[in-house]
Design a protein around this motif. Structure first.
Motif, PDB file in Angstrom:
ATOM      1  N   VAL A 152      48.816  33.117   5.125  1.00 31.20           N
ATOM      2  CA  VAL A 152      48.323  33.453   6.462  1.00 31.20           C
ATOM      3  C   VAL A 152      49.382  34.216   7.242  1.00 31.20           C
ATOM      4  O   VAL A 152      49.094  35.226   7.892  1.00 31.20           O
ATOM      5  N   ALA A 153      50.642  33.784   7.172  1.00 29.27           N
ATOM      6  CA  ALA A 153      51.717  34.465   7.898  1.00 29.27           C
ATOM      7  C   ALA A 153      51.894  35.903   7.412  1.00 29.27           C
ATOM      8  O   ALA A 153      52.046  36.825   8.225  1.00 29.27           O
ATOM      9  N   ARG A 183      52.312  41.355   0.486  1.00 29.95           N
ATOM     10  CA  ARG A 183      50.898  40.976   0.395  1.00 29.95           C
ATOM     11  C   ARG A 183      50.350  41.220  -1.007  1.00 29.95           C
ATOM     12  O   ARG A 183      49.603  40.400  -1.547  1.00 29.95           O
ATOM     13  N   VAL A 199      48.565  42.655   9.345  1.00 32.46           N
ATOM     14  CA  VAL A 199      47.658  43.176  10.375  1.00 32.46           C
ATOM     15  C   VAL A 199      48.469  43.899  11.454  1.00 32.46           C
ATOM     16  O   VAL A 199      48.086  44.978  11.910  1.00 32.46           O
ATOM     17  N   VAL A 200      49.604  43.330  11.837  1.00 32.68           N
ATOM     18  CA  VAL A 200      50.487  43.997  12.806  1.00 32.68           C
ATOM     19  C   VAL A 200      50.979  45.323  12.233  1.00 32.68           C
ATOM     20  O   VAL A 200      51.025  46.344  12.931  1.00 32.68           O
ATOM     21  N   HIS A 224      49.625  37.810   5.918  1.00 33.81           N
ATOM     22  CA  HIS A 224      48.463  38.614   6.286  1.00 33.81           C
ATOM     23  C   HIS A 224      48.448  38.931   7.779  1.00 33.81           C
ATOM     24  O   HIS A 224      48.050  40.030   8.178  1.00 33.81           O
ATOM     25  N   VAL A 225      48.895  38.013   8.606  1.00 31.08           N
ATOM     26  CA  VAL A 225      48.987  38.299  10.041  1.00 31.08           C
ATOM     27  C   VAL A 225      50.040  39.377  10.290  1.00 31.08           C
ATOM     28  O   VAL A 225      49.812  40.317  11.068  1.00 31.08           O
ATOM     29  N   VAL A 253      42.402  36.522   6.081  1.00 31.10           N
ATOM     30  CA  VAL A 253      42.994  35.430   6.869  1.00 31.10           C
ATOM     31  C   VAL A 253      41.894  34.476   7.321  1.00 31.10           C
ATOM     32  O   VAL A 253      42.040  33.262   7.240  1.00 31.10           O
ATOM     33  N   TRP A 282      43.284  46.845   7.665  1.00 31.65           N
ATOM     34  CA  TRP A 282      43.332  45.924   8.802  1.00 31.65           C
ATOM     35  C   TRP A 282      42.136  44.974   8.733  1.00 31.65           C
ATOM     36  O   TRP A 282      42.273  43.765   8.876  1.00 31.65           O
ATOM     37  N   THR A 308      55.381  44.626   4.473  1.00 35.03           N
ATOM     38  CA  THR A 308      54.387  43.550   4.384  1.00 35.03           C
ATOM     39  C   THR A 308      53.337  43.853   3.323  1.00 35.03           C
ATOM     40  O   THR A 308      52.766  42.934   2.743  1.00 35.03           O
ATOM     41  N   GLY A 341      42.509  41.005   7.845  1.00 35.01           N
ATOM     42  CA  GLY A 341      41.984  40.077   8.844  1.00 35.01           C
ATOM     43  C   GLY A 341      40.888  39.200   8.282  1.00 35.01           C
ATOM     44  O   GLY A 341      40.815  38.004   8.586  1.00 35.01           O
TER      45      GLY A 341
END
Length: 140
Positions: free
Chosen positions: A50-51, A85, A57-58, A53-54, A33, A26, A81, A30
């Motif tokens: 960015v999308a 990633r 994070v979720v 990696h966000v 990003v 996480w 993800t 983060g």
């Protein structure tokens, strides 16, 4: 057959290893990003990175939740993800090697270390998924 799974993570119960892996990942996702430099990447690649990696994070947050509320469905977001990633990070390291090898050697080394950590964390979380009741039992 399938992918072999871990029974323990660094001398800890797999549950706590998954928690630590999710928290560290996480932070890494983060940080990546926040550190993404728009000047080095094409606009479309930057937005996709960015999308992803966000979303990752979720997925990390959902893995933390799955440690306290055991539910394998929470872990699936991280696994999906995570693979995307890892593939994006591989493409980014290759891009750095081709374009900026002399100037960004430290960035390439950090990218490779981050890639190795991402693969290891994915494997730990995958093992946690299997233990929660994935498609194959963990205690074979």
């Amino acid at each position: 057959m399938g992918i072999p799974v871990m029974k323990r993570c660094c001398c800890l119960e797999l549950k706590w290893g998954a928690l630590i892996a999710a928290l560290v990942d996480w932070g890494l996702a983060g940080t990546l990003v926040g550190m993404t430099n728009y000047a080095y990447l094409a606009a479309a690649m930057w937005y996709v990175a960015v999308a992803v990696h966000v979303a990752h994070v979720v997925g990390c947050i959902l893995v933390v939740a799955s440690v306290f509320v055991p539910n394998k469905k929470l872990v699936m977001v991280y696994l999906i993800t995570g693979i995307i990633r890892i593939l994006l990070d591989i493409a980014f390291v290759i891009y750095l090697c081709i374009e900026f090898f002399e100037n960004l050697l430290v960035a390439i080394i950090i990218g490779i270390i981050g890639l190795i950590l991402a693969v290891y964390f994915w494997y730990v979380i995958f093992s946690w998924f299997k233990k929660l009741g994935g498609s194959a039992p963990v205690d074979i």
